[in-house]
Enzyme design. Structure first.
Site, PDB file in Angstrom:
ATOM      1  N   TYR A   1     -24.180  -4.638  -7.230  1.00 52.86           N
ATOM      2  CA  TYR A   1     -25.477  -4.251  -6.655  1.00 52.86           C
ATOM      3  C   TYR A   1     -26.328  -5.472  -6.280  1.00 52.86           C
ATOM      4  CZ  TYR A   1     -29.995  -1.829  -6.302  1.00 52.86           C
ATOM      5  OH  TYR A   1     -31.199  -1.338  -5.862  1.00 52.86           O
TER       6      TYR A   1
ATOM      7  N   LYS B   1     -28.195  -6.893  -2.664  1.00 44.26           N
ATOM      8  CA  LYS B   1     -29.653  -6.937  -2.599  1.00 44.26           C
ATOM      9  C   LYS B   1     -30.136  -8.371  -2.378  1.00 44.26           C
ATOM     10  CE  LYS B   1     -30.902  -2.590  -2.935  1.00 44.26           C
ATOM     11  NZ  LYS B   1     -31.562  -1.922  -1.801  1.00 44.26           N
TER      12      LYS B   1
END
Lengths: 339, 339
Positions: free
Chosen positions: A192, A196
């Site tokens: 993740y 990001k």
């Protein structure tokens, strides 16, 4: 006595000028008004995306939402209709899979047709998902999927939209939604955080480049959002990560939507919706534009001391988890598998 | 008089304790020694990778280099042989395409065979490439290729190596090589900065997670490197980006290799090889461990003032480039194409 008065006066002057400068910086000078603007919202069928779409509709914008699930899209569009401010507002929903580059392009072209082939005035990229897990239990496919659902799901839209803007010689607004995990990271977020962080890098490169086209770039860094996506991600989230986050309270999507739109209206590049994200923003600012320099110094000071202390706490929690984790991996058959 | 002496004494005490603390932090406490260690170097046939491989060979390590080009690999291995310190050192080279997950796994398995199926003690991920360009001239394929050559080329190796370490219940060192464009970005780097930022995010997540396995993570943030890759990237680099970088002098690979190995020896998580990268590191530190707290404060202060000033300069250079850029796009037929 006189010198004390002088000292007090200096302090008062300093406080007043600080307050003045702080207020001055907060004062919107040329505020962007969504009324009558064509706003395109990805991930608009639920969570933050839906909240942004509703907030924009309430402010009189024409809103097109794009997401995958048709059923949820229909429900979301019905909600938008309820908050419509005038009969002239064009409210639409389309189903496209935005982790695909061609579909991201087609979605924008389709939306433009409702506006006489005019492209959006602002694109709010709220699509995304997290599937936390232990790195050793990931594989190439899950890593790629992580990048799809964090980075590509917004980058492809940004690419198609920027080309359309420049080719039609108009200007627009690219609004990315990131996470405080785009500023920093911790255990459990190896599929993740990279995507990001990548969004932060893309936004920073584009902020510089889109000066060429008089278009602006914005990116919001929020904590956990109280949304269906958050419930979903907590299902696969390692116990240790849940434990570290146990004191966090996810923020309501409508609160974040309001902060996001305020940020775009103010013209902020990095949008930090609360104090924690402001502290982390100011502590990782680098060459990114400051907001209010005085407040940012304060945030940075708090972060300089507080964030490493927080990290030490996390590190020692992880260290204590070693034995339990080994048992967990053994129970999952990890030591016997060979991929 | 006494009070002045007292004041001077305080200043002297402050300076001395600052120096003491600064030196204390620089002093290697438990220095990692590459001698006899099995070191695996990706991108080891040229540039930084080759320089790292040579430096490790000179320090008595067993070195395996992996890259794509067989001819360059053979030449590189011959160079390593020249710097061999003893006949016991195992020096090997293998050709694999590390932007592929399976090949990254196979490369490590192949290298392990030369060491009785033992996995490397340290993996130096130096593979990577940049192809700068204008965002509006990119497409999905070039964006993906950018991510392959910045992020996946290191992430797949990190994934395979971490699984091998944990499964064989040994510990190791993951050494990523990033760029100051993993801390910040500017015009021309929309296919490069995202992947380098992603590496920062991955490394930060893994630093936290690999505490579970007693393994360490390191990542170097360097400026431009005087290497064949740099010559190659300047061929596609937009004129405006070249202009902004015109005062930069690329650093010699062997200087960076030395700093990288020192950083790993000291146990630094973020390795900044020079003053500029230290300034940017300290200005974007967030929850990342500080190095020398006092020096870092100084660097952060310089960055707090200097970096936004630099950015303003870049912004105004970009703004002045608008007309020329529009002519450039027109000459390239951009306004007539429809992709």
């Amino acid at each position: 006595m006189l010198q004390y008065l002088g000292y007090e006066n200096s302090v008062i002057t300093l406080i007043l000028s600080t307050l003045f400068l702080a207020l001055w910086n907060m004062w919107p000078t040329k505020k962007w008004d969504p009324r009558g603007q064509f706003c395109y919202v990805t991930g608009g069928s639920s969570g933050l995306g839906l909240a942004v779409a509703i907030a924009l509709t309430k402010r009189g914008a024409h809103v097109t939402i794009v997401a995958r699930n048709e059923e949820r899209l229909a429900k979301a569009l019905a909600e938008l209709e309820k908050t419509r401010q005038s009969s002239n507002q064009i409210l639409r929903s389309y189903s496209f899979s935005l982790t695909d580059a061609d579909a991201s392009h087609a979605a924008l072209e389709t939306a433009a047709k409702d506006h006489g082939n005019r492209y959006p005035d602002a694109v709010f990229m709220c699509a995304g998902a997290a599937r936390p897990g232990f790195f050793v239990e990931e594989d190439a496919k899950s890593m790629q999927k992580g990048m799809d659902n964090t980075y590509w799901v917004q980058a492809y839209t940004a690419l198609a939209y920027t080309k359309q803007l420049v080719r039609s010689q108009t200007s627009g607004k690219l609004v990315f939604t990131c996470s405080i995990l785009g500023y920093m990271s911790l255990i459990g977020y190896s599929t993740y955080s990279p995507g990001k962080h990548a969004l932060r890098g893309l936004a920073e490169s584009l902020r510089s480049e889109l000066i060429l086209y008089n278009s602006s770039v914005h990116i919001m860094f929020s904590g956990n959002i109280d949304s269906p996506g958050y419930v979903e991600e907590n299902r696969t989230k390692p116990k240790i990560t849940l434990e570290i986050e146990s004191t966090d309270k996810p923020t309501a999507p409508d609160v974040l939507a309001k902060e996001l739109i305020y940020g775009v209206q103010r013209g902020d590049f990095h949008i930090a919706p609360d104090m924690l994200s402001n502290i982390i923003r100011s502590s990782t600012t680098g060459a990114t534009p400051h907001h209010n320099v005085l407040l940012d110094v304060l945030y940075a000071l708090i972060g300089w001391i507080g964030l490493p202390l927080w990290r030490r706490g996390v590190d020692s929690t992880v260290l204590k988890h070693r034995k339990e984790h080994k048992d967990y991996l053994a129970a999952r058959g990890f030591f016997k598998s060979t991929d």
